[in-house]
Design an enzyme around this catalytic site. Structure first.
Site, PDB file in Angstrom:
ATOM      1  N   GLY A  65       0.777  -1.236   0.000  1.00 56.80           N
ATOM      2  CA  GLY A  65       0.000   0.000   0.000  1.00 56.80           C
ATOM      3  C   GLY A  65       0.809   1.286   0.000  1.00 56.80           C
ATOM      4  O   GLY A  65       0.239   2.364  -0.121  1.00 56.80           O
ATOM      5  N   LEU A  66       2.126   1.195   0.147  1.00 58.69           N
ATOM      6  CA  LEU A  66       2.915   2.435   0.195  1.00 58.69           C
ATOM      7  C   LEU A  66       3.540   2.792  -1.150  1.00 58.69           C
ATOM      8  O   LEU A  66       4.416   3.645  -1.230  1.00 58.69           O
ATOM      9  CB  LEU A  66       4.016   2.327   1.255  1.00 58.69           C
ATOM     10  CG  LEU A  66       3.516   2.209   2.695  1.00 58.69           C
ATOM     11  CD1 LEU A  66       4.696   2.204   3.666  1.00 58.69           C
ATOM     12  CD2 LEU A  66       2.551   3.331   3.061  1.00 58.69           C
ATOM     13  N   GLY A  67       3.091   2.139  -2.218  1.00 62.17           N
ATOM     14  CA  GLY A  67       3.626   2.458  -3.542  1.00 62.17           C
ATOM     15  C   GLY A  67       2.882   3.628  -4.170  1.00 62.17           C
ATOM     16  O   GLY A  67       2.236   4.425  -3.476  1.00 62.17           O
ATOM     17  N   GLN A  68       2.932   3.700  -5.487  1.00 70.23           N
ATOM     18  CA  GLN A  68       2.326   4.845  -6.194  1.00 70.23           C
ATOM     19  C   GLN A  68       0.805   4.917  -5.978  1.00 70.23           C
ATOM     20  O   GLN A  68       0.231   5.986  -5.901  1.00 70.23           O
ATOM     21  CB  GLN A  68       2.637   4.757  -7.697  1.00 70.23           C
ATOM     22  CG  GLN A  68       2.187   5.984  -8.480  1.00 70.23           C
ATOM     23  CD  GLN A  68       2.302   5.816  -9.996  1.00 70.23           C
ATOM     24  OE1 GLN A  68       2.700   4.758 -10.491  1.00 70.23           O
ATOM     25  NE2 GLN A  68       1.944   6.851 -10.731  1.00 70.23           N
ATOM     26  N   ARG A  92       7.459  -1.592   4.091  1.00 72.88           N
ATOM     27  CA  ARG A  92       8.230  -0.368   4.311  1.00 72.88           C
ATOM     28  C   ARG A  92       7.638   0.417   5.470  1.00 72.88           C
ATOM     29  O   ARG A  92       6.488   0.194   5.855  1.00 72.88           O
ATOM     30  CB  ARG A  92       8.179   0.507   3.062  1.00 72.88           C
ATOM     31  CG  ARG A  92       8.874  -0.101   1.887  1.00 72.88           C
ATOM     32  CD  ARG A  92       9.136   0.949   0.849  1.00 72.88           C
ATOM     33  NE  ARG A  92       8.069   1.079  -0.127  1.00 72.88           N
ATOM     34  CZ  ARG A  92       7.853   2.168  -0.855  1.00 72.88           C
ATOM     35  NH1 ARG A  92       8.588   3.243  -0.679  1.00 72.88           N
ATOM     36  NH2 ARG A  92       6.883   2.206  -1.743  1.00 72.88           N
ATOM     37  N   ILE A 109       3.956 -10.144   2.060  1.00 71.10           N
ATOM     38  CA  ILE A 109       3.067 -11.118   1.400  1.00 71.10           C
ATOM     39  C   ILE A 109       3.720 -12.487   1.230  1.00 71.10           C
ATOM     40  O   ILE A 109       3.055 -13.451   0.877  1.00 71.10           O
ATOM     41  CB  ILE A 109       2.553 -10.616   0.036  1.00 71.10           C
ATOM     42  CG1 ILE A 109       3.709 -10.245  -0.884  1.00 71.10           C
ATOM     43  CG2 ILE A 109       1.588  -9.468   0.207  1.00 71.10           C
ATOM     44  CD1 ILE A 109       3.350 -10.370  -2.333  1.00 71.10           C
ATOM     45  N   TYR A 197       7.711  -9.356 -15.174  1.00 73.70           N
ATOM     46  CA  TYR A 197       6.518  -8.633 -14.689  1.00 73.70           C
ATOM     47  C   TYR A 197       5.280  -9.087 -15.479  1.00 73.70           C
ATOM     48  O   TYR A 197       4.261  -9.473 -14.899  1.00 73.70           O
ATOM     49  CB  TYR A 197       6.763  -7.136 -14.869  1.00 73.70           C
ATOM     50  CG  TYR A 197       5.621  -6.228 -14.481  1.00 73.70           C
ATOM     51  CD1 TYR A 197       5.093  -6.232 -13.188  1.00 73.70           C
ATOM     52  CD2 TYR A 197       5.091  -5.315 -15.399  1.00 73.70           C
ATOM     53  CE1 TYR A 197       4.068  -5.360 -12.832  1.00 73.70           C
ATOM     54  CE2 TYR A 197       4.073  -4.440 -15.045  1.00 73.70           C
ATOM     55  CZ  TYR A 197       3.561  -4.473 -13.763  1.00 73.70           C
ATOM     56  OH  TYR A 197       2.552  -3.602 -13.418  1.00 73.70           O
ATOM     57  N   LYS A 201       2.026 -11.334 -14.311  1.00 72.88           N
ATOM     58  CA  LYS A 201       0.664 -10.784 -14.350  1.00 72.88           C
ATOM     59  C   LYS A 201      -0.288 -11.679 -15.163  1.00 72.88           C
ATOM     60  O   LYS A 201      -1.454 -11.828 -14.810  1.00 72.88           O
ATOM     61  CB  LYS A 201       0.677  -9.355 -14.903  1.00 72.88           C
ATOM     62  CG  LYS A 201       1.300  -8.334 -13.953  1.00 72.88           C
ATOM     63  CD  LYS A 201       0.480  -8.155 -12.670  1.00 72.88           C
ATOM     64  CE  LYS A 201       1.042  -7.051 -11.795  1.00 72.88           C
ATOM     65  NZ  LYS A 201       0.232  -6.798 -10.593  1.00 72.88           N
TER      66      LYS A 201
END
Ligand SMILES: NC(=O)C1=CN([C@@H]2O[C@H](COP(=O)(O)OP(=O)(O)OC[C@H]3O[C@@H](n4cnc5c(N)ncnc54)[C@H](O)[C@@H]3O)[C@@H](O)[C@H]2O)C=CC1
Ligand SMILES: CC(=O)[C@H](N)C(=O)O
Length: 375
Positions: A65-68, A92, A109, A197, A201
């Protein structure tokens, strides 16, 4: 860098643990009466969509949750469901203003037991799974990207299935590759991405849909374009240039772009992205003909973005120094995204096109920079 060190440590721990996937499996089988790993045939499938009543507020956990994107999503969801019903989590340390804005909890996670404790102790009903390594940082550390994006996702899927959660996992334009139709890219077509990546996904899309059909997991997924935000920094992707240009234009009047001027990619302003996420989470299940949707707003090249910014800041000087890794990735991604299924099924509609995006970004960053100068 402390974040990189922490991430590397986490990855090493996960990767070096003897049979790290098996450990998770053992925990699930030992302590949980229903686990996807225990169900032996389809007729036993017994994970039903959330016991959540539509009149109650959901209790939401956001991972990574602390990303962009996470802090903005928490703000939006807290406005709607109440401050204490939305828990942000990450590995973080949160900045002071985030820590004081609502519940925050440490959650790795890759630690299945810790995840389960959080879900149980907080009576979580919705899980928004944002933890990931993005395209460029993923190529720089494939082992870590594999651990976080694939092993981490497996933990999330099992927890969500066992506890009947509604699960949102974002996918990306990066889930397509050079053999996909690129202009436009439909929901269903060849998906052979060339980044870890993208591979992770596609795996998330397929596993989520499999758990939905096999176990009744209420899995929902949107393929986001490159997201542009003013008050949060991107985490190491290919579309990051489209955020950086605004900061550099306001602060220095100069910008060095790491993609070629004619590289066309789908993009979206963060408010549209977060609203779409809320809308798909709230959409009645019967309106969803699919579980993974493209969403889109605009599509532009660096050159077109520069021209639009120069309408406001004519003195902006732009040079190009191409990053071969990012350029190769961008050249394999969609140029335009076909999101007609989202528009038809649950009435998706974007608000921001390029001119509104540029005006909004410059207003925000400009006023922030004036405030900083005055203090
Ligand atoms: N920002 C964008 O342009 C797009 C984002 N997305 C997806 O949206 C989601 C959120 O994206 P952003 O906020 O931009 O990502 P970001 O890279 O800014 O943030 C990801 C967060 O995951 C956390 N994380 C890493 N390892 C972890 C672990 N082991 N346990 C818990 N947390 C961990 C990081 O500390 C970081 O705060 C991601 O899944 C991403 O793939 C998809 C398409 C576009
Ligand atoms: C489009 C994305 O998924 C992300 N911003 C990236 O560039 O990696």
């Amino acid at each position: 860098m402390p974040v990189v060190r922490a991430l590397t440590k986490v990855a090493k721990k996960a990767l070096l643990a003897p049979g790290c996937g098996c450990q998770v499996s053992a925990v699930a089988v030992r302590h949980v009466s229903f686990s996807p790993r225990q169900v032996s045939n389809a007729s036993d499938a017994s994970f039903h969509s959330v016991s959540f009543s539509e009149t109650d507020h959901p209790k939401v956990l956001i991972t990574g949750g602390l990303g962009q994107l996470g802090v903005g999503l928490a703000k939006l969801l807290r406005k709607r469901y109440g401050k204490n019903n939305v828990i942000l989590s990450d590995i973080r340390k949160p900045p002071t203003h985030v820590f004081h804005s609502g519940p925050f909890i440490y959650s790795d996670i890759l630690d299945y037991k810790n995840l389960r404790e959080i879900v149980v102790n907080n009576r979580i009903t919705w899980l928004v799974h944002y933890s990931a390594l993005l395209s460029a940082v993923g190529e720089a550390n494939v082992a870590l990207a594999r651990a976080v994006n694939i092993t981490g996702l497996h933990n999330i899927l099992d927890i969500a299935a066992e506890h009947g959660l509604r699960l949102f996992v974002p996918s990306t334009i990066g889930a397509f590759g050079p053999t996909s139709p690129r202009n436009p890219t439909p929901d269903l077509c060849v998906q052979r991405p060339r980044t870890i990546y993208g591979v992770s996904k596609v795996h998330a899309e397929l596993m989520g849909e499999y758990y939905h059909h096999r176990y009744g997991l209420d899995f929902r997924c949107l393929r986001y374009p490159g997201i542009i935000s003013a008050d949060s920094q991107p985490g190491g992707g290919t579309t990051d240039y489209a955020v950086q240009i605004f900061h550099d234009a306001v602060k220095t009047g100069k910008f060095e772009c790491n993609l070629k001027p004619d590289t066309r990619l789908p993009m979206m302003y963060i408010d549209d992205c977060l609203r779409a996420t809320l809308e798909i989470m709230e959409a009645p299940a019967e309106t969803l003909s699919m579980r993974t949707y493209n969403i889109n707003a605009m599509s532009f090249t660096p050159d077109e973005l520069v021209q639009e910014v120069q309408k406001q800041l004519p003195d902006l000087q732009v040079t190009y120094k191409i990053d071969p890794v990012r350029q190769a990735i961008a050249d394999s991604w969609p140029m335009n995204f076909d999101d007609s299924n989202a528009r038809n099924d649950w009435s998706w509609k974007h608000d921001y096109d390029l001119p509104e995006l540029v005006q909004t970004m410059l207003n925000f960053i400009g006023s922030e920079s004036q405030f900083a100068q005055a203090n």
